[in-house]
Design a protein around this motif. Sequence first.
Motif, PDB file in Angstrom:
ATOM      1  N   ASN A 191       0.826  -1.200   0.000  1.00 18.98           N
ATOM      2  CA  ASN A 191       0.000   0.000   0.000  1.00 18.98           C
ATOM      3  C   ASN A 191       0.862   1.251   0.000  1.00 18.98           C
ATOM      4  OD1 ASN A 191      -2.435  -1.390  -0.009  1.00 18.98           O
ATOM      5  ND2 ASN A 191      -2.523  -1.474   2.214  1.00 18.98           N
ATOM      6  N   GLU A 192       1.932   1.226   0.776  1.00 20.79           N
ATOM      7  CA  GLU A 192       2.837   2.373   0.823  1.00 20.79           C
ATOM      8  C   GLU A 192       3.493   2.605  -0.537  1.00 20.79           C
ATOM      9  OE1 GLU A 192       6.715   3.899   3.350  1.00 20.79           O
ATOM     10  OE2 GLU A 192       5.585   2.155   4.040  1.00 20.79           O
ATOM     11  N   ARG A 193       3.919   1.516  -1.177  1.00 21.96           N
ATOM     12  CA  ARG A 193       4.537   1.612  -2.500  1.00 21.96           C
ATOM     13  C   ARG A 193       3.551   2.186  -3.512  1.00 21.96           C
ATOM     14  NH1 ARG A 193       4.871  -0.870  -7.298  1.00 21.96           N
ATOM     15  NH2 ARG A 193       3.307  -2.423  -6.787  1.00 21.96           N
ATOM     16  N   LEU A 194       2.322   1.673  -3.493  1.00 26.15           N
ATOM     17  CA  LEU A 194       1.312   2.152  -4.439  1.00 26.15           C
ATOM     18  C   LEU A 194       0.901   3.586  -4.143  1.00 26.15           C
ATOM     19  CD1 LEU A 194      -0.809  -1.102  -4.740  1.00 26.15           C
ATOM     20  CD2 LEU A 194       0.667  -0.101  -6.490  1.00 26.15           C
ATOM     21  N   CYS A 195       0.898   3.958  -2.876  1.00 27.66           N
ATOM     22  CA  CYS A 195       0.607   5.343  -2.498  1.00 27.66           C
ATOM     23  C   CYS A 195       1.632   6.278  -3.134  1.00 27.66           C
ATOM     24  CB  CYS A 195       0.620   5.479  -0.981  1.00 27.66           C
ATOM     25  SG  CYS A 195       0.522   7.179  -0.384  1.00 27.66           S
ATOM     26  N   LYS A 196       2.909   5.949  -2.957  1.00 29.78           N
ATOM     27  CA  LYS A 196       3.983   6.777  -3.531  1.00 29.78           C
ATOM     28  C   LYS A 196       3.900   6.801  -5.056  1.00 29.78           C
ATOM     29  CE  LYS A 196       7.258   6.001   0.213  1.00 29.78           C
ATOM     30  NZ  LYS A 196       8.521   5.353   0.588  1.00 29.78           N
ATOM     31  N   LEU A 197       3.639   5.645  -5.644  1.00 30.69           N
ATOM     32  CA  LEU A 197       3.575   5.536  -7.098  1.00 30.69           C
ATOM     33  C   LEU A 197       2.479   6.423  -7.681  1.00 30.69           C
ATOM     34  CD1 LEU A 197       4.432   3.853  -9.736  1.00 30.69           C
ATOM     35  CD2 LEU A 197       2.367   2.561  -9.223  1.00 30.69           C
ATOM     36  N   PHE A 198       1.248   6.288  -7.163  1.00 25.73           N
ATOM     37  CA  PHE A 198       0.142   7.054  -7.739  1.00 25.73           C
ATOM     38  C   PHE A 198       0.196   8.530  -7.365  1.00 25.73           C
ATOM     39  CE2 PHE A 198      -1.718   2.797  -8.330  1.00 25.73           C
ATOM     40  CZ  PHE A 198      -1.959   2.903  -9.678  1.00 25.73           C
ATOM     41  N   THR A 199       0.787   8.859  -6.219  1.00 27.93           N
ATOM     42  CA  THR A 199       0.979  10.267  -5.878  1.00 27.93           C
ATOM     43  C   THR A 199       1.940  10.917  -6.872  1.00 27.93           C
ATOM     44  OG1 THR A 199       0.566   9.808  -3.544  1.00 27.93           O
ATOM     45  CG2 THR A 199       1.719  11.851  -4.063  1.00 27.93           C
ATOM     46  N   LEU A 200       3.024  10.219  -7.170  1.00 27.56           N
ATOM     47  CA  LEU A 200       3.998  10.729  -8.147  1.00 27.56           C
ATOM     48  C   LEU A 200       3.391  10.792  -9.552  1.00 27.56           C
ATOM     49  CD1 LEU A 200       6.859  11.679  -8.785  1.00 27.56           C
ATOM     50  CD2 LEU A 200       7.491   9.278  -9.074  1.00 27.56           C
ATOM     51  N   LYS A 201       2.640   9.750  -9.930  1.00 20.27           N
ATOM     52  CA  LYS A 201       2.002   9.741 -11.258  1.00 20.27           C
ATOM     53  C   LYS A 201       1.054  10.927 -11.404  1.00 20.27           C
ATOM     54  CE  LYS A 201       0.698   5.883 -13.513  1.00 20.27           C
ATOM     55  NZ  LYS A 201       1.589   5.313 -14.489  1.00 20.27           N
ATOM     56  N   ALA A 202       0.241  11.178 -10.372  1.00 17.09           N
ATOM     57  CA  ALA A 202      -0.721  12.284 -10.424  1.00 17.09           C
ATOM     58  C   ALA A 202       0.002  13.626 -10.524  1.00 17.09           C
ATOM     59  CB  ALA A 202      -1.630  12.256  -9.202  1.00 17.09           C
ATOM     60  N   LYS A 203       1.054  13.791  -9.726  1.00 20.88           N
ATOM     61  CA  LYS A 203       1.815  15.050  -9.743  1.00 20.88           C
ATOM     62  C   LYS A 203       2.465  15.287 -11.104  1.00 20.88           C
ATOM     63  CE  LYS A 203       5.565  17.335  -7.267  1.00 20.88           C
ATOM     64  NZ  LYS A 203       6.553  17.208  -6.191  1.00 20.88           N
ATOM     65  N   THR A 204       3.110  14.264 -11.650  1.00 19.21           N
ATOM     66  CA  THR A 204       3.776  14.362 -12.943  1.00 19.21           C
ATOM     67  C   THR A 204       2.770  14.582 -14.064  1.00 19.21           C
ATOM     68  OG1 THR A 204       5.519  12.898 -12.144  1.00 19.21           O
ATOM     69  CG2 THR A 204       5.364  13.199 -14.527  1.00 19.21           C
ATOM     70  N   TYR A 205       1.678  13.819 -14.016  1.00 17.30           N
ATOM     71  CA  TYR A 205       0.663  13.927 -15.063  1.00 17.30           C
ATOM     72  C   TYR A 205       0.027  15.312 -15.064  1.00 17.30           C
ATOM     73  CZ  TYR A 205      -3.052  12.467 -18.222  1.00 17.30           C
ATOM     74  OH  TYR A 205      -3.894  12.354 -19.300  1.00 17.30           O
ATOM     75  N   LYS A 206      -0.243  15.850 -13.872  1.00 15.28           N
ATOM     76  CA  LYS A 206      -0.874  17.166 -13.775  1.00 15.28           C
ATOM     77  C   LYS A 206       0.006  18.248 -14.392  1.00 15.28           C
ATOM     78  CE  LYS A 206      -3.319  20.102 -10.541  1.00 15.28           C
ATOM     79  NZ  LYS A 206      -3.803  20.243  -9.166  1.00 15.28           N
ATOM     80  N   LYS A 207       1.333  18.114 -14.223  1.00 16.20           N
ATOM     81  CA  LYS A 207       2.266  19.092 -14.796  1.00 16.20           C
ATOM     82  C   LYS A 207       2.248  19.093 -16.313  1.00 16.20           C
ATOM     83  CE  LYS A 207       6.203  18.297 -12.677  1.00 16.20           C
ATOM     84  NZ  LYS A 207       7.630  18.306 -12.300  1.00 16.20           N
ATOM     85  N   ASN A 208       2.066  17.920 -16.906  1.00 13.84           N
ATOM     86  CA  ASN A 208       2.214  17.769 -18.358  1.00 13.84           C
ATOM     87  C   ASN A 208       0.924  17.451 -19.101  1.00 13.84           C
ATOM     88  OD1 ASN A 208       5.072  18.005 -18.040  1.00 13.84           O
ATOM     89  ND2 ASN A 208       5.105  15.880 -17.351  1.00 13.84           N
ATOM     90  N   MET A 209      -0.217  17.499 -18.429  1.00 15.00           N
ATOM     91  CA  MET A 209      -1.446  17.009 -19.056  1.00 15.00           C
ATOM     92  C   MET A 209      -2.040  17.977 -20.080  1.00 15.00           C
ATOM     93  SD  MET A 209      -4.253  17.279 -16.004  1.00 15.00           S
ATOM     94  CE  MET A 209      -5.803  17.780 -16.691  1.00 15.00           C
ATOM     95  N   ARG A 210      -2.801  17.383 -20.995  1.00 15.07           N
ATOM     96  CA  ARG A 210      -3.551  18.165 -21.987  1.00 15.07           C
ATOM     97  C   ARG A 210      -4.794  18.744 -21.315  1.00 15.07           C
ATOM     98  NH1 ARG A 210      -3.302  13.085 -23.592  1.00 15.07           N
ATOM     99  NH2 ARG A 210      -5.554  12.907 -23.599  1.00 15.07           N
TER     100      ARG A 210
END
Length: 65
Positions: free
Chosen positions: A23-42
């Motif tokens: 759960n901790e690993r997935l928390c970090k993964l999706f938090t990072l994905k959301a942050k990165t995606y938000k920066k570069n999203m259409r």
Amino acid sequence: MKIFLIMFLLITSIFAATHPSENERLCKLFTLKAKTYKKNMREDAYAIQTLESYQKRANMFCKKH
């Protein structure tokens, strides 16, 4: 109907027993994905839904650990 119920209970128990470190690993993964995606999203509906999906999963896994 009994098979459906048995399968439902089996799948539910598998997800309920998820290891805290996973759960901790997935928390970090999706938090990072959301942050990165938000920066570069259409700016379209699909991109917004994708971001919401990442944020929802981040919240779900971050609550569990």
